[in-house]
Structure formats: C-alpha cells, structure tokens
Design an enzyme around this catalytic site. Structure first.
Site, PDB file in Angstrom:
ATOM      1  N   TYR A 156      -0.452  -6.261  -2.608  1.00 28.03           N
ATOM      2  CA  TYR A 156       0.339  -6.712  -3.757  1.00 28.03           C
ATOM      3  C   TYR A 156       1.751  -6.208  -3.584  1.00 28.03           C
ATOM      4  O   TYR A 156       1.961  -5.039  -3.236  1.00 28.03           O
ATOM      5  CB  TYR A 156      -0.269  -6.147  -5.051  1.00 28.03           C
ATOM      6  CG  TYR A 156       0.497  -6.483  -6.314  1.00 28.03           C
ATOM      7  CD1 TYR A 156       0.576  -7.790  -6.774  1.00 28.03           C
ATOM      8  CD2 TYR A 156       1.137  -5.478  -7.050  1.00 28.03           C
ATOM      9  CE1 TYR A 156       1.269  -8.095  -7.939  1.00 28.03           C
ATOM     10  CE2 TYR A 156       1.820  -5.777  -8.223  1.00 28.03           C
ATOM     11  CZ  TYR A 156       1.885  -7.090  -8.662  1.00 28.03           C
ATOM     12  OH  TYR A 156       2.570  -7.372  -9.810  1.00 28.03           O
ATOM     13  N   ASP A 251       6.442  -2.042   2.523  1.00 33.34           N
ATOM     14  CA  ASP A 251       6.493  -1.829   1.077  1.00 33.34           C
ATOM     15  C   ASP A 251       5.917  -0.444   0.768  1.00 33.34           C
ATOM     16  O   ASP A 251       4.708  -0.213   0.887  1.00 33.34           O
ATOM     17  CB  ASP A 251       5.699  -2.947   0.393  1.00 33.34           C
ATOM     18  CG  ASP A 251       5.729  -2.847  -1.122  1.00 33.34           C
ATOM     19  OD1 ASP A 251       6.255  -1.841  -1.642  1.00 33.34           O
ATOM     20  OD2 ASP A 251       5.229  -3.775  -1.784  1.00 33.34           O
ATOM     21  N   LYS A 279       8.210   3.263  -8.290  1.00 35.77           N
ATOM     22  CA  LYS A 279       7.314   4.269  -8.891  1.00 35.77           C
ATOM     23  C   LYS A 279       7.884   5.698  -8.872  1.00 35.77           C
ATOM     24  O   LYS A 279       8.679   6.042  -9.721  1.00 35.77           O
ATOM     25  CB  LYS A 279       5.938   4.178  -8.243  1.00 35.77           C
ATOM     26  CG  LYS A 279       5.279   2.788  -8.493  1.00 35.77           C
ATOM     27  CD  LYS A 279       3.837   2.733  -8.091  1.00 35.77           C
ATOM     28  CE  LYS A 279       3.267   1.316  -8.141  1.00 35.77           C
ATOM     29  NZ  LYS A 279       2.536   0.988  -9.340  1.00 35.77           N
TER      30      LYS A 279
END
Ligand SMILES: Cc1ncc(COP(=O)(O)O)c(C=O)c1O
Length: 441
Positions: A156, A251, A279
């Site tokens: 994702y 990522d 994050k």
C-alpha cells in the site's frame, strides 16, 4: 462534549454517551462514521473505540477504559503518547503561530535531520504519505518521460489513483481489488506483480522496460501484515530498474525512522533513486516527505519543471513535533523498541502455541504481525491463507482484556518505547483467553 470530558478529568461520566453513541452520531454525518476506513472495525466487527486520551503506552476510550496500545497511531508514535518533549515542542511552536505560508527555520531543521540520517541528498516536505508517493511518482515520470509504474500486490502506498491496485490492508479488508472512481486509464499505467518475485520483475522489464518510469516498493512490506523482502530483493529492484533507465522508489512511510535511525535502508541498503517518508517523521502530526539524489530532485518546481506544492507543507507544528521525535530517537531507543517487540512476540507465540493455534510470526525490524496460518508468508497470496475468523476472535478478546491491536489481520503491530512492565503485564494477562478464543473460532 469536550467540556464535559475535561470536567470528568479525561473520562466520560458513566451515564454519558460513549463509543456506541458517538459512533451512531458519527455515522449520520461522516461516511461510515470514520475518517479513514480501517478505523471502522469492519474487518473485525463491533463498534470502534473512540479514544479521548493517550499517555505513554496507554490509550483511554470514551468509556474510561484503558488499553495497552500496539497500534501507536498506525506507526508514528515510537515514544508513546503525549511524550513531554514532543508536547512541549508543539506548544512552543503553536504559541509562535500555527502557519505562515513562508519558509520557516523548522523546515530546514527537519529536512537536515532527515538528510543526515538517510541516503537522500534532498527532501521535499508534504503532509501525508499519500502525497509523498504520489509526488515521487510524478517526479519519476517527469524525469524519465515514461508513464508506466510497477507496484507489488499487497503493498500500500496511499490512496492516489494509480496506486490503488492490489493495495493490501484497507483494501484487502474490504475485499475490493480496486476502487470505483479509479479510471481504467489510471489503472492501465500500473503493472502489479507478486511481492518478492525477482523473476516477475525481470520478465516485465524484458517485455515493457522502455515504457516503465519506476518501480515502487515498500522498503519492507507492512500492509499485508508484515512481509520482509527476501535477501537481495530491494537490491535486485535497483539493478533491474537502472539497467532499463527506470527509477526505484522505496516507500519508507511505515518503516522510516521506526525500524532504525535511517529507516529500513539503514539496515539493508539499496540504491534507491527516490525514498518516501511519513508517520514517525511527523511525531503524530501530519508531515511526510519524499527525497532522493540531488540530480533527480532538481527536476522539482521551482528548481525544475515538475510541479508539486502544498499550502500547509512544512507546517511549523508538524515540523516541531517531528524534529522533537527524531531527536529523541537515538540508538538506545531503537534497541528498546527491538527488545519490546521481541518480548511481545514471545508472549503471543507462547500463548498461541499453548492453545494449539496455527500461526506464524513475521517480522521486519521491530514491526511484526501474526498470521494465523501454517504456511510461510512471502507475498500477498501467502498472507491471504490466514484464518481471518481466528484473528477476529483473538482481536476482540484482547480488546476486552485491555489491549489495542490493529483491527485487521492485514496490518503490522507497532510498539513504542513507552511500553513498560505494567503494559506488558496487561498484554500477558489478556493473552491466554484470547488464544483460547482464537482456537475455538
Ligand atoms: C507504506 C505506506 N505508504 C504510504 C502510506 C500512506 O500514508 P498516509 O496514510 O499518510 O497517506 C502508508 C499508510 O499507511 C503506508 O503504510
């Protein structure tokens, strides 16, 4: 509602509306009652807990229940909730003004901290991981003049159109292969391959290499449950992309600054052209970034022609929280995260083994998840062999025992350095019953 909450010292009075009533109210005015789908508990059933406060390892819900938190806001909170230094940094920044729409010193400090810890030479700050990956892909397309992107099933990268194909967790939870609203044109530019399968990548480049702008991969996959890259997988991606004039985008939105000071690439270096972060680097506020070699980043506006912008990008509060959080993240902190993760893995493994529940623990640094299956999990098909009903029973028993796990079998569990003996005891106490529930499911 906020006033009554404060009057009750952070707890709703016993007769006041709590999660159930809040969810009813929310569903009338917010689609599905939540602002991000996995929060809705659809994968596990029941009512999501509305949280009102966090402190160290603990979350407190609107009913005054306390949970040992193994979600940590889906990864950012490596120091636990409301760490005093992070809170003070945000308070100080807020007192000076919340946003200026101009360059600020905090952005330079945060960018320098990121560049100092990672292989990237230049970095652009954005507001979310979705923005970071979306912008990295635009940049890769702009630099190469090519349109196709390769991604891996179960990875994702946020909810930008072209990346919402076989996208793991949230999407897996809902059983949607794709999302309505993503056009065929957008989807047709995305090639989806099995994770950890170098031969599949070689084959697609042999056939279509001249049209591929970039491969994007999670540094270590955490959105189909945790699935670490096989030895040499990320390095093979670098070799293949570069042989064909394409870029490698790694990522690190989930892994960055969580698994090591420099992220996964600090543990397992690979020659990425662009890297995305999110994050942890925002310390619990909205901040994310993408970066890479200076020569690639020079294509980005205003230095170059590839456009990318944001009203709140590099927001002073987010930069202050991120910087405070990163400055606390030294080698000792990562040792503690690793030890805590290992302790919890041991407790869960013991309980599941005693109850006879088939399981596999999968790790990537201090990120981990439990798959309720006998099969080794190397990719998304492997992740889907798990017994989701067993996870659901386990999840609810843990919740009843005061442990907050991710409400989906396809998510990583996250630890914080604030997890102390009391939190570990609460986890240990909840486990035997939860393992029995999983066995009976
Ligand atoms: C690896 C990865 N990339 C990108 C994203 C998207 O980040 P955001 O939710 O901040 O848009 C996520 C979110 O979980 C992620 O795990």
């Amino acid at each position: 509602m906020t006033d009554s909450l404060h009057a009750a010292g952070g707890r709703y009075p016993a007769d006041a509306p709590a999660s159930e009533a809040l969810f009813d109210r929310a569903r009338a005015i917010v689609p599905g009652g939540v602002n991000s789908p996995v929060r809705a508990f659809r994968a596990v059933g029941g009512t999501p807990r509305f949280m009102v406060r966090g402190e160290g390892p603990w979350l407190f819900d609107a009913d005054g229940r306390r949970y040992a938190d193994l979600v940590c806001s889906w990864g950012p909170l490596i120091h636990g909730h409301a760490h005093p230094e992070v809170v003070a940094a945000v308070q100080q920044a807020a007192a000076l003004g919340t946003s200026f729409g101009t360059p600020t010193p905090g952005e330079v400090e945060l960018a320098a901290e990121i560049v100092g810890r990672t292989p990237v030479e230049q970095v652009r700050l954005v507001n979310s991981g979705t923005e970071a990956t979306m912008s990295a892909i635009r940049l890769a397309r702009g630099v190469t003049g090519r349109s196709k992107i390769v991604k891996f099933a179960g990875c994702y990268h946020g909810h930008a159109d072209g990346l919402l194909a076989a996208a793991g967790s949230g999407v897996a939870t809902f059983g949607l292969p794709d999302s309505p609203g993503v056009t065929k044109a957008a989807a047709s530019e995305t090639i989806v391959l099995p994770y950890n399968d170098v031969a599949a990548v070689e084959a697609v480049f042999a056939a279509d290499g001249a049209e591929i702008a970039a491969v994007i991969t999670e540094a270590a996959a955490g959105n189909m449950g945790v699935v670490a890259p096989r030895d040499g997988f990320n390095q093979a991606l670098a070799r293949i992309t570069h042989a064909h004039g394409a870029l490698l985008i790694v990522d690190e939105v989930m892994t960055g600054f969580r698994v090591a000071p420099g992220g996964w690439l600090g543990l397992d270096p690979a020659d990425a052209d662009l890297v995305t972060y999110g994050k942890v680097m925002g310390g619990g506020l909205p901040a994310a970034a993408f970066g890479g070699r200076a020569e690639v980043m020079a294509h980005l506006a205003p230095a170059g022609p590839v456009y990318q912008a944001g009203t709140l990008s590099g927001n002073p509060l987010a930069c202050a929280a991120g910087l405070a959080s990163l400055r606390l993240a030294d080698a000792a902190l990562y040792r503690r995260l690793d030890e805590t993760a290992a302790t919890i893995q041991g407790l869960v493994t013991d309980a599941l083994s005693k109850a006879g529940v088939p399981h596999r623990v999968a790790t990537a640094g201090n990120m981990f998840s439990f798959f309720f299956t006998d099969a080794d999990v190397r990719d998304y098909d492997g992740a889907r062999t798990q017994d989701v009903a067993a996870f659901k029973a386990f999840f609810h028993a843990m919740l009843a025992g005061g442990v907050y796990l991710p409400p989906s079998a396809y998510e990583s569990w996250f630890v914080s350095a604030a997890i102390d003996d009391a939190a570990l005891e609460q986890i240990a106490a909840a486990l035997p019953a939860a393992a029995e529930e999983a066995a009976a499911a």
